[in-house]
Design a protein around this motif. Structure first.
Motif, PDB file in Angstrom:
ATOM      1  N   MET A  72       0.803  -1.225   0.000  1.00  0.00           N
ATOM      2  CA  MET A  72       0.000   0.000   0.000  1.00  0.00           C
ATOM      3  C   MET A  72       0.835   1.275   0.000  1.00  0.00           C
ATOM      4  SD  MET A  72      -2.971  -1.356  -0.112  1.00  0.00           S
ATOM      5  CE  MET A  72      -4.089   0.013   0.179  1.00  0.00           C
ATOM      6  N   GLY A  73       2.055   1.211   0.553  1.00  0.00           N
ATOM      7  CA  GLY A  73       2.810   2.445   0.711  1.00  0.00           C
ATOM      8  C   GLY A  73       2.206   3.292   1.825  1.00  0.00           C
ATOM      9  N   ARG A  74       2.679   4.501   1.943  1.00  0.00           N
ATOM     10  CA  ARG A  74       2.112   5.411   2.944  1.00  0.00           C
ATOM     11  C   ARG A  74       0.702   5.809   2.519  1.00  0.00           C
ATOM     12  NH1 ARG A  74       7.237   9.594   3.695  1.00  0.00           N
ATOM     13  NH2 ARG A  74       8.531   8.252   5.010  1.00  0.00           N
ATOM     14  N   LEU A  75      -0.171   5.973   3.506  1.00  0.00           N
ATOM     15  CA  LEU A  75      -1.573   6.257   3.206  1.00  0.00           C
ATOM     16  C   LEU A  75      -2.001   7.672   3.567  1.00  0.00           C
ATOM     17  CD1 LEU A  75      -3.207   2.902   4.399  1.00  0.00           C
ATOM     18  CD2 LEU A  75      -2.794   3.647   2.055  1.00  0.00           C
ATOM     19  N   LEU A  76      -1.226   8.356   4.409  1.00  0.00           N
ATOM     20  CA  LEU A  76      -1.683   9.635   4.944  1.00  0.00           C
ATOM     21  C   LEU A  76      -1.937  10.659   3.834  1.00  0.00           C
ATOM     22  CD1 LEU A  76      -2.352  11.353   7.416  1.00  0.00           C
ATOM     23  CD2 LEU A  76       0.078  11.944   7.578  1.00  0.00           C
ATOM     24  N   ALA A 121      -2.038  -4.931  -6.584  1.00  0.00           N
ATOM     25  CA  ALA A 121      -3.236  -5.080  -5.757  1.00  0.00           C
ATOM     26  C   ALA A 121      -3.611  -3.751  -5.108  1.00  0.00           C
ATOM     27  CB  ALA A 121      -2.996  -6.150  -4.681  1.00  0.00           C
ATOM     28  N   ALA A 122      -2.611  -2.997  -4.654  1.00  0.00           N
ATOM     29  CA  ALA A 122      -2.872  -1.698  -4.035  1.00  0.00           C
ATOM     30  C   ALA A 122      -3.421  -0.706  -5.058  1.00  0.00           C
ATOM     31  CB  ALA A 122      -1.587  -1.155  -3.407  1.00  0.00           C
ATOM     32  N   CYS A 123      -2.842  -0.686  -6.251  1.00  0.00           N
ATOM     33  CA  CYS A 123      -3.359   0.198  -7.304  1.00  0.00           C
ATOM     34  C   CYS A 123      -4.800  -0.154  -7.655  1.00  0.00           C
ATOM     35  CB  CYS A 123      -2.476   0.106  -8.552  1.00  0.00           C
ATOM     36  SG  CYS A 123      -0.880   0.948  -8.411  1.00  0.00           S
ATOM     37  N   PHE A 124      -5.092  -1.448  -7.699  1.00  0.00           N
ATOM     38  CA  PHE A 124      -6.460  -1.872  -8.014  1.00  0.00           C
ATOM     39  C   PHE A 124      -7.442  -1.384  -6.953  1.00  0.00           C
ATOM     40  CE2 PHE A 124      -5.798  -5.788 -10.985  1.00  0.00           C
ATOM     41  CZ  PHE A 124      -5.199  -4.956 -11.919  1.00  0.00           C
ATOM     42  N   ASN A 449      -1.874  -4.953 -17.109  1.00  0.00           N
ATOM     43  CA  ASN A 449      -1.784  -4.254 -15.825  1.00  0.00           C
ATOM     44  C   ASN A 449      -1.840  -2.730 -15.996  1.00  0.00           C
ATOM     45  OD1 ASN A 449      -1.620  -6.533 -14.255  1.00  0.00           O
ATOM     46  ND2 ASN A 449       0.606  -6.518 -14.105  1.00  0.00           N
ATOM     47  N   GLY A 450      -2.095  -2.073 -14.888  1.00  0.00           N
ATOM     48  CA  GLY A 450      -2.043  -0.615 -14.839  1.00  0.00           C
ATOM     49  C   GLY A 450      -1.613  -0.174 -13.461  1.00  0.00           C
ATOM     50  N   VAL A 451      -1.313   1.114 -13.323  1.00  0.00           N
ATOM     51  CA  VAL A 451      -0.928   1.689 -12.029  1.00  0.00           C
ATOM     52  C   VAL A 451      -1.801   2.922 -11.785  1.00  0.00           C
ATOM     53  CG1 VAL A 451       1.427   0.851 -12.247  1.00  0.00           C
ATOM     54  CG2 VAL A 451       0.892   3.161 -13.002  1.00  0.00           C
ATOM     55  N   THR A 452      -2.037   3.231 -10.533  1.00  0.00           N
ATOM     56  CA  THR A 452      -2.883   4.382 -10.264  1.00  0.00           C
ATOM     57  C   THR A 452      -2.095   5.676 -10.529  1.00  0.00           C
ATOM     58  OG1 THR A 452      -4.088   5.650  -8.594  1.00  0.00           O
ATOM     59  CG2 THR A 452      -2.407   4.143  -7.783  1.00  0.00           C
ATOM     60  N   HIS A 453      -2.559   6.408 -11.523  1.00  0.00           N
ATOM     61  CA  HIS A 453      -1.874   7.644 -11.924  1.00  0.00           C
ATOM     62  C   HIS A 453      -2.014   8.731 -10.869  1.00  0.00           C
ATOM     63  CE1 HIS A 453      -6.063   8.195 -12.997  1.00  0.00           C
ATOM     64  NE2 HIS A 453      -5.852   9.481 -13.074  1.00  0.00           N
ATOM     65  N   ARG A 454      -2.961   8.562  -9.943  1.00  0.00           N
ATOM     66  CA  ARG A 454      -3.090   9.565  -8.876  1.00  0.00           C
ATOM     67  C   ARG A 454      -1.871   9.503  -7.954  1.00  0.00           C
ATOM     68  NH1 ARG A 454      -8.103   8.185 -10.476  1.00  0.00           N
ATOM     69  NH2 ARG A 454      -7.888   6.120  -9.559  1.00  0.00           N
ATOM     70  N   PHE A 776      -3.368   5.044 -20.938  1.00  0.00           N
ATOM     71  CA  PHE A 776      -3.819   3.660 -21.124  1.00  0.00           C
ATOM     72  C   PHE A 776      -3.347   2.771 -19.984  1.00  0.00           C
ATOM     73  CE2 PHE A 776      -2.933  -0.671 -22.578  1.00  0.00           C
ATOM     74  CZ  PHE A 776      -4.184  -1.060 -23.065  1.00  0.00           C
ATOM     75  N   PHE A 777      -2.195   3.094 -19.411  1.00  0.00           N
ATOM     76  CA  PHE A 777      -1.604   2.245 -18.383  1.00  0.00           C
ATOM     77  C   PHE A 777      -2.030   2.643 -16.970  1.00  0.00           C
ATOM     78  CE2 PHE A 777       1.133   1.923 -22.107  1.00  0.00           C
ATOM     79  CZ  PHE A 777       1.095   0.551 -22.307  1.00  0.00           C
ATOM     80  N   SER A 778      -3.112   3.419 -16.877  1.00  0.00           N
ATOM     81  CA  SER A 778      -3.712   3.662 -15.562  1.00  0.00           C
ATOM     82  C   SER A 778      -4.505   2.426 -15.145  1.00  0.00           C
ATOM     83  CB  SER A 778      -4.651   4.871 -15.623  1.00  0.00           C
ATOM     84  OG  SER A 778      -5.440   4.925 -14.459  1.00  0.00           O
ATOM     85  N   SER A 779      -4.444   2.107 -13.859  1.00  0.00           N
ATOM     86  CA  SER A 779      -5.242   0.989 -13.354  1.00  0.00           C
ATOM     87  C   SER A 779      -6.735   1.270 -13.462  1.00  0.00           C
ATOM     88  CB  SER A 779      -4.854   0.659 -11.910  1.00  0.00           C
ATOM     89  OG  SER A 779      -4.807   1.826 -11.104  1.00  0.00           O
ATOM     90  N   ASP A 780      -7.135   2.520 -13.671  1.00  0.00           N
ATOM     91  CA  ASP A 780      -8.548   2.807 -13.925  1.00  0.00           C
ATOM     92  C   ASP A 780      -9.016   2.073 -15.177  1.00  0.00           C
ATOM     93  OD1 ASP A 780      -8.248   4.507 -11.781  1.00  0.00           O
ATOM     94  OD2 ASP A 780      -9.028   6.288 -12.809  1.00  0.00           O
TER      95      ASP A 780
END
Length: 798
Positions: A72-76, A121-124, A449-454, A776-780
């Motif tokens: 998950m990484g840091r969440l704050l 999994a975290a990006c999803f 796969n994708g990654v969360t661009h946010r 295109f490679f965003s997990s969205d």
């Protein structure tokens, strides 16, 4: 909770006083940090409760993502940004003389994962919530992560990853939802009930800790459920309760225990069953709180199995349906095979999990019994459809030669099987899982796969995010496909120069980090060439450092040979028992010691190894990269997601046509990436021919010979045997991953990179094209494809 700065300050002060009996001014920094975390969690809890209510009232179908890892990484910061309260909190804290960044730095990366599997999994989870879909995670609440990596004298040292030592305020313990999980014992037939019973078992309580998963600018807040093992009052007779308690604690103590011993294998299997059994039981109970029976379970729940680790969920749901709810086999199997979907994450045969039958039979007697029956019925089906093709039957057996093949069980028990990049899926269908694809052609599909661009662009690189928003507006944060609008501006010299300024600022941030942590001065105007990922032979960090050795040797032997200034940056953890990988880390650091301290070359060439690579460090690294090293042997990497994060931040891919690199190169075009090396089919053909001989490359290319010889001639270590294992792997074990075959092509590719980089505006244009094509490679996008093709979820409506 709070709507403005003044309300935030009042609430923050009140909580500090009530929790710690002191004023904000008197409070310790950790108390301020924990208070802020708790406030943000409670702020999210309002939406969390609303989300649960809407799902229940609308009787909506939910997706449950079972994964051994959630990195998950840091969440704050992520949660405050997603909730839209970051600026309020920042300004309110500033009024108290508190720099919010000082609090952010106190948060540890949650030790719930290791590599790409867990980060995916975290990006999803982020994308599911941000897109308003009801999708939840299930995993283990590890007391310690994989390990904290220290580099001492160039060697990797593993220390305990005590990630919870300052607390983990995001979680909420839910003891009322505890689930008993049974191990060992035996199975007996009960004549009166006509059912099998699991008796004399060792019972462990699984207690859930729920973590809110906050969507971006939406009410939707899903749940990551982490299971923790606690002792049961039902302790086996005549057992030592202290040993029992220790055995219980072992289950959740470490991510990926060493499974090279029988005891380690048993513990690993125990972990996998523990969280899957608990997760399935909880979902069944939740379903029965709304519906009268489990007949429609598959209509209201879909369970995605992230690799083979949670595949025991398939026989476990069968057990619950048959043993606890009196379903007949056919009816239960019909529900199960419409509930589960399986994601395959690997091409490497050794990474497809198998378990000794003896281990599973001992630890999970009833579950193993059910697997036996699944196997028997499946083989009967294959005999029918294949006209008793015995060779095919032997190849697809779930149970064979004393072994349980988990990927085969996953395919048989799921309605969908997906790979994670188009090349990966093609290889699965045409080679690795071809027999199963022939038997079940409609099950197989691709979900790149994708990654969360946010997180990986908007939040971790605010400088670039601001530039993008100034150029095309801010709709890309919600709709990453709008990044394509940058294409209209990529040739604008003003934008190009502003991009280069942003990149230089981010390189300076990383350079400052390197100076502080490694004591190495790096030139921010040099090419930052970066390879960060798990250290494995097929990922070929060794090819990268051999090229560095080649460049150093050329500069030393030829006074006229000069390279464009280059900083090669590595980050990687090697599994604690992976001797070869740990030697590669030592080699990288030994090469760094020599080249960084050579006054003849060090203004042109620096090498840096960043210790303890993880999510938070990656958030510094990705925005600073000029070159993204993605150099695995073609056909070995399932997808990769680091390649996507680098691309989003305006780095050029230097890579083989492997995994998602294929789709990156297709989208940006050959002129906007640097591709080298053998292609997948060429690798396959070369291996099949038996004509690959590492010594031929050694004898015919002086560059290779000189670089390889340096491993054992004392150039980089006074002990000439220090890197003997690497030399042996390359030369006397015939270079399994074809480094030497790709070496010349890699050298040429590096020359192309250096040439491109010297035309600054052209380089900026290439980088901007990569950013524009990265949507295109965003997990969205990935999640929308899962929803459309596999999960069939409806968006939450509030």
């Amino acid at each position: 909770m709070f709507k403005n700065k003044e309300e935030f300050k009042f609430e923050f002060s009140r909580r500090i006083i009530e929790s710690y009996g002191r004023t904000v001014e008197e409070a310790h920094i950790t108390e301020k940090f924990l208070t802020l975390e708790t406030m943000v969690r409670d702020y999210a809890s309002v939406n969390w409760a609303t989300t649960k209510s809407v799902v229940k009232n609308n009787e909506q179908k939910q997706m449950h993502y079972f994964s051994m890892e959630f990195l998950m990484g840091r969440l704050l910061v992520n949660n405050m940004m997603n909730l839209g309260i970051y600026d309020i909190a920042k300004e309110g804290l500033a009024d108290y003389g508190i720099n919010i960044h000082d609090l952010e730095e106190l948060e540890s990366d949650a030790g719930l994962g290791n590599g790409g599997l867990g980060r995916l999994a975290a990006c999803f989870m982020d994308s599911l919530a941000s897109l308003d879909y009801p999708g939840h995670g299930n995993s283990i609440r590890y007391e310690y992560g994989l390990f904290k990596q220290k580099i001492e004298n160039g060697y990797q040292i593993e220390l305990p990853d005590q990630w919870m030592k300052t607390g983990f305020m995001w979680e909420v313990r839910k003891p009322k939802h505890r689930v008993p999980v049974k191990f060992f014992g035996r199975v007996v037939w009960n004549e009166s009930t006509g059912r099998w019973e699991h008796v004399d078992a060792v019972v462990v309580n699984a207690v859930p800790y729920d973590v809110p998963v906050v969507g971006n600018d939406t009410t939707t807040t899903n749940t990551l459920r982490l299971w923790s093992a606690e002792p049961s009052d039902d302790i086996p007779a005549n057992s030592d309760f202290r040993q029992y308690v220790q055995n219980v604690r072992d289950i959740c103590q470490c991510l990926y225990p060493d499974d090279s011993t029988p005891a380690g294998k048993m513990l690993r299997l125990k972990q996998e069953y523990f969280f899957t059994a608990a997760g399935i039981a909880a979902i069944v109970k939740a379903h029965l709180r709304v519906y009268p029976n489990l007949d429609n379970f598959h209509e209201k729940n879909v369970i995605q199995l992230n690799d083979t680790h949670p595949v025991l969920a398939i026989p476990e749901l069968m057990r619950i349906l048959i043993d606890e709810h009196n379903y007949e086999w056919e009816d239960a199997w019909d529900i199960v095979t419409q509930t589960f979907a399986y994601t395959n994450h690997t091409i490497l045969a050794e990474a497809l999990e198998t378990w000794p039958i003896s281990t599973m039979q001992t630890l999970l007697p009833r579950v193993y019994q059910i697997i036996e029956e699944i196997h028997r019925r499946f083989i009967g089906y294959v005999k029918e459809v294949s006209h008793r093709d015995q060779e095919l039957i032997d190849r697809v057996m779930i149970l064979r030669d004393g072994t349980v093949y988990m990927a085969r069980l996953a395919i048989v028990g799921s309605f969908s099987v997906n790979g994670v990049a188009q090349l990966h899926t093609d290889i699965l269908k045409e080679r690795e899982l071809k027999d199963f694809c022939d038997i079940f052609p409609n099950k197989f599909n691709n979900k790149t796969n994708g990654v969360t661009h946010r997180r990986w662009l908007a939040y971790s690189n605010p400088q670039l995010a601001s530039l993008i928003t100034e150029t095309i507006g801010d709709t890309w944060v919600k709709k990453p496909e709008h990044l394509e609008d940058i294409m209209e501006h990529v040739k604008d010299p003003i934008l190009q120069n502003r991009f280069l300024d942003v990149k230089r600022e981010r390189k300076q941030i990383l350079a400052d980090y390197i100076k502080e942590h490694n004591g190495i001065e790096v030139n921010v105007d040099s090419i930052f060439d970066i390879q960060v990922k798990r250290l494995h032979a097929y990922k070929r960090q060794l090819l990268n450092i051999l090229h560095v050795i080649y460049e150093y040797q050329e500069m030393k032997s030829n006074p006229n040979y000069r390279i464009y200034p280059h900083t090669y940056i590595f980050g990687a953890k090697a599994a604690s028992a992976y001797y070869f990988a740990k030697k590669v880390i030592k080699l990288i650091n030994s090469v760094a010691d020599v080249v960084n301290n050579d006054p003849e070359t060090n203004q042109y060439l620096k090498v840096v190894f960043l210790e303890n690579y993880g999510v938070t460090l990656a958030e510094k690294i990705m925005p600073a990269a000029d070159v993204s090293e993605q150099i695995s042997t073609a056909g070995k990497e399932a997808s990769g997601t680091g390649n996507m994060k680098f691309m989003m931040n305006g780095a050029i891919t230097l890579g083989t046509l492997d995994g998602a690199n294929v789709e990156i190169s297709e989208r940006v075009g050959d002129e906007n990436c640097v591709i080298f090396g053998l292609k997948d089919q060429e690798v396959k053909d070369l291996k099949a021919s038996g004509n690959y001989h590492a010594w031929d490359y050694y004898n015919n290319d002086m560059r290779i010979r000189r670089a390889v010889d340096s491993l054992v001639n004392g150039t980089f270590h006074e002990n000439k045997e220090e890197f003997r294992v690497i030399f042996e792997e390359l030369m006397n074990r015939n270079d399994e991953y074809l480094l030497l075959a790709d070496f010349a092509s890699y050298v040429d590719a590096q020359h192309r990179v250096a040439t491109l980089y010297q035309d600054k505006n052209k380089w900026a244009e290439i980088c901007l094209v990569n950013i524009a094509k990265s949507g295109f490679f965003s997990s969205d996008r990935t999640i929308e494809q899962y929803v459309h093709d596999i999960w069939h979820l409806e968006k939450l409506k509030f």
